[in-house]
Design an enzyme around this catalytic site. Structure first.
Site, PDB file in Angstrom:
ATOM      1  N   HIS A 242       1.343   4.139  -3.085  1.00  0.00           N
ATOM      2  CA  HIS A 242       1.069   5.553  -2.849  1.00  0.00           C
ATOM      3  C   HIS A 242       2.316   6.408  -3.029  1.00  0.00           C
ATOM      4  O   HIS A 242       2.209   7.567  -3.434  1.00  0.00           O
ATOM      5  CB  HIS A 242       0.431   5.759  -1.474  1.00  0.00           C
ATOM      6  CG  HIS A 242      -1.027   5.469  -1.483  1.00  0.00           C
ATOM      7  ND1 HIS A 242      -1.528   4.191  -1.471  1.00  0.00           N
ATOM      8  CD2 HIS A 242      -2.090   6.304  -1.551  1.00  0.00           C
ATOM      9  CE1 HIS A 242      -2.848   4.251  -1.519  1.00  0.00           C
ATOM     10  NE2 HIS A 242      -3.215   5.521  -1.571  1.00  0.00           N
TER      11      HIS A 242
ATOM     12  N   TYR B 175       0.844  -1.205   0.000  1.00  0.00           N
ATOM     13  CA  TYR B 175       0.000   0.000   0.000  1.00  0.00           C
ATOM     14  C   TYR B 175       0.877   1.253   0.000  1.00  0.00           C
ATOM     15  O   TYR B 175       0.657   2.171  -0.792  1.00  0.00           O
ATOM     16  CB  TYR B 175      -0.920  -0.010   1.233  1.00  0.00           C
ATOM     17  CG  TYR B 175      -1.903   1.127   1.263  1.00  0.00           C
ATOM     18  CD1 TYR B 175      -3.143   1.018   0.653  1.00  0.00           C
ATOM     19  CD2 TYR B 175      -1.600   2.324   1.901  1.00  0.00           C
ATOM     20  CE1 TYR B 175      -4.053   2.063   0.674  1.00  0.00           C
ATOM     21  CE2 TYR B 175      -2.503   3.368   1.933  1.00  0.00           C
ATOM     22  CZ  TYR B 175      -3.734   3.228   1.316  1.00  0.00           C
ATOM     23  OH  TYR B 175      -4.619   4.276   1.346  1.00  0.00           O
TER      24      TYR B 175
ATOM     25  N   TRP C  49      -8.997   2.777  -8.103  1.00  0.00           N
ATOM     26  CA  TRP C  49      -9.728   1.810  -7.268  1.00  0.00           C
ATOM     27  C   TRP C  49      -9.468   0.388  -7.725  1.00  0.00           C
ATOM     28  O   TRP C  49      -9.239  -0.500  -6.909  1.00  0.00           O
ATOM     29  CB  TRP C  49     -11.225   2.095  -7.318  1.00  0.00           C
ATOM     30  CG  TRP C  49     -11.678   3.282  -6.553  1.00  0.00           C
ATOM     31  CD1 TRP C  49     -10.954   4.060  -5.687  1.00  0.00           C
ATOM     32  CD2 TRP C  49     -12.982   3.848  -6.588  1.00  0.00           C
ATOM     33  NE1 TRP C  49     -11.738   5.073  -5.186  1.00  0.00           N
ATOM     34  CE2 TRP C  49     -12.984   4.957  -5.715  1.00  0.00           C
ATOM     35  CE3 TRP C  49     -14.140   3.524  -7.268  1.00  0.00           C
ATOM     36  CZ2 TRP C  49     -14.111   5.744  -5.515  1.00  0.00           C
ATOM     37  CZ3 TRP C  49     -15.269   4.311  -7.065  1.00  0.00           C
ATOM     38  CH2 TRP C  49     -15.248   5.399  -6.198  1.00  0.00           C
TER      39      TRP C  49
ATOM     40  N   TYR D  99      -3.430  16.121   1.908  1.00  0.00           N
ATOM     41  CA  TYR D  99      -3.950  14.766   2.034  1.00  0.00           C
ATOM     42  C   TYR D  99      -2.914  13.877   2.713  1.00  0.00           C
ATOM     43  O   TYR D  99      -1.774  13.796   2.264  1.00  0.00           O
ATOM     44  CB  TYR D  99      -4.267  14.245   0.639  1.00  0.00           C
ATOM     45  CG  TYR D  99      -5.082  12.981   0.533  1.00  0.00           C
ATOM     46  CD1 TYR D  99      -5.583  12.314   1.627  1.00  0.00           C
ATOM     47  CD2 TYR D  99      -5.359  12.461  -0.726  1.00  0.00           C
ATOM     48  CE1 TYR D  99      -6.336  11.172   1.490  1.00  0.00           C
ATOM     49  CE2 TYR D  99      -6.118  11.317  -0.882  1.00  0.00           C
ATOM     50  CZ  TYR D  99      -6.602  10.674   0.232  1.00  0.00           C
ATOM     51  OH  TYR D  99      -7.348   9.541   0.093  1.00  0.00           O
TER      52      TYR D  99
END
Length: 105
Positions: free
Chosen positions: A23, A19, A78, A42
């Site tokens: 990112h 993950y 997604w 963010y």
């Protein structure tokens, strides 16, 4: 007016490194979409004991931000992330908004 948004999601066991890697290599088109739809500042945090992710983002407008979900690049992201985290049938992450109880600038 800037709005502060917190939410949580969940990773599958053993997927924290993947993950973070994905990112850290966030696609430029995805970064542009986040900014285009009013997102800034963010951050996503991981609780390694529970695999729960806690996200924080500042947005310009809730309706505008929600429209970003229907973009082609967001749907592609997604799909790319669906194998490492809990998702809904459309591959959107299972996400629960958190209630803001305190903020200090």
């Amino acid at each position: 007016m800037k709005r502060y948004k917190g939410f949580k999601m969940k990773l599958y066991e053993g997927q924290a490194e993947e993950y973070e890697k994905r990112h850290n290599q966030l696609w430029p088109e995805m970064k542009a979409m986040i900014h285009e739809y009013g997102g800034s500042n963010y951050s996503i945090y991981l609780d390694p004991e529970t695999n729960v992710l806690y996200g924080y983002i500042e947005i310009e407008d809730e309706e505008k931000w929600n429209q970003g979900a229907d973009t082609q690049i967001n749907r592609k992201w997604w799909d790319f992330m669906a194998d490492i985290m809990e998702t809904n049938p459309d591959n959107s992450p299972v996400s629960k908004d958190l209630q803001l109880v305190f903020h200090l600038d």
